[in-house]
Scaffold this motif. Sequence first.
Motif, PDB file in Angstrom:
ATOM      1  N   SER A   1       0.829  -0.974  -0.320  1.00  0.00           N
ATOM      2  CA  SER A   1       0.408  -0.082   0.201  1.00  0.00           C
ATOM      3  C   SER A   1       1.139   1.190  -0.523  1.00  0.00           C
ATOM      4  N   SER A   2       1.926   1.625   0.442  1.00  0.00           N
ATOM      5  CA  SER A   2       3.017   2.426   0.501  1.00  0.00           C
ATOM      6  C   SER A   2       3.683   2.792  -0.599  1.00  0.00           C
TER       7      SER A   2
ATOM      8  N   THR B   1       1.061   1.349  -3.930  1.00  0.00           N
ATOM      9  CA  THR B   1       0.170   1.699  -4.824  1.00  0.00           C
ATOM     10  C   THR B   1      -0.876   2.359  -4.352  1.00  0.00           C
ATOM     11  N   LEU B   2      -0.939   3.043  -3.003  1.00  0.00           N
ATOM     12  CA  LEU B   2      -2.212   4.199  -2.652  1.00  0.00           C
ATOM     13  C   LEU B   2      -0.473   5.516  -3.414  1.00  0.00           C
TER      14      LEU B   2
ATOM     15  N   GLU C   1      -1.962   5.404  -6.697  1.00  0.00           N
ATOM     16  CA  GLU C   1      -3.706   5.547  -7.247  1.00  0.00           C
ATOM     17  C   GLU C   1      -4.079   7.662  -7.011  1.00  0.00           C
TER      18      GLU C   1
ATOM     19  N   ALA D   1       0.158  -8.895  -0.126  1.00  0.00           N
ATOM     20  CA  ALA D   1      -1.270  -9.339  -0.575  1.00  0.00           C
ATOM     21  C   ALA D   1      -1.330  -9.444  -1.804  1.00  0.00           C
TER      22      ALA D   1
ATOM     23  N   VAL E   1       0.438   4.802   6.049  1.00  0.00           N
ATOM     24  CA  VAL E   1       0.638   4.986   4.516  1.00  0.00           C
ATOM     25  C   VAL E   1      -0.475   5.790   4.754  1.00  0.00           C
ATOM     26  N   ASN E   2      -1.558   6.102   5.721  1.00  0.00           N
ATOM     27  CA  ASN E   2      -2.271   6.917   5.965  1.00  0.00           C
ATOM     28  C   ASN E   2      -1.516   8.576   6.012  1.00  0.00           C
TER      29      ASN E   2
END
Length: 177
Positions: free
Chosen positions: A1-2, A4-5, A8, A44, A154-155
């Motif tokens: 996610s670090s 892909t986010l 995106e 994932a 990640v947030n």
Amino acid sequence: SSVTLPLEIWMAAGQVQQGLNRESKIQVHTNTVAINTQPIKLNAGITITPDYCINTAPKADIWILPAQWRNPLKLRQVRRRFASLITNALDQQSIVCSVGTASFLLADLGLLAGKPATTHWAYSDLFQAHYPKVNLKRRHLITQSQNLYCVGSVNSIADLMVHLIETKMGIAVAQAV
């Protein structure tokens, strides 16, 4: 996610920008860079095929260094490979962002000595033990020293990306994203 986010979020910014102003000369291009261009299977189950290897990576405005989970000290094994890419990016005034434990890589390269930094809270003690010259900000989710940013999660990288989108593309695009 670090990985892909942020991709995106920037893709969304590019789409919003085009929707708001079709004549805009601002274009968003995202690329992934790794040691080589072999596909990388993430935990994932997502597979990422890097666009470039570190030796052929083009200049970029923003570099995002993803987190290394479980044992961030493993980053020491690859630091020399990334050293010139990161230092060249900083020399060219690119923004470099480390996500979570990627701050270990920056500290290991000596880029955070005497500077504020953060890392994922679960690794703060390990970070401080290995890098006592870094001004670790345990309670900060984002730190900045000139064009070098560290985020704790990640947030936090999502928040930083929206801030950078506002800086580069304006408040309307940032608010839409």
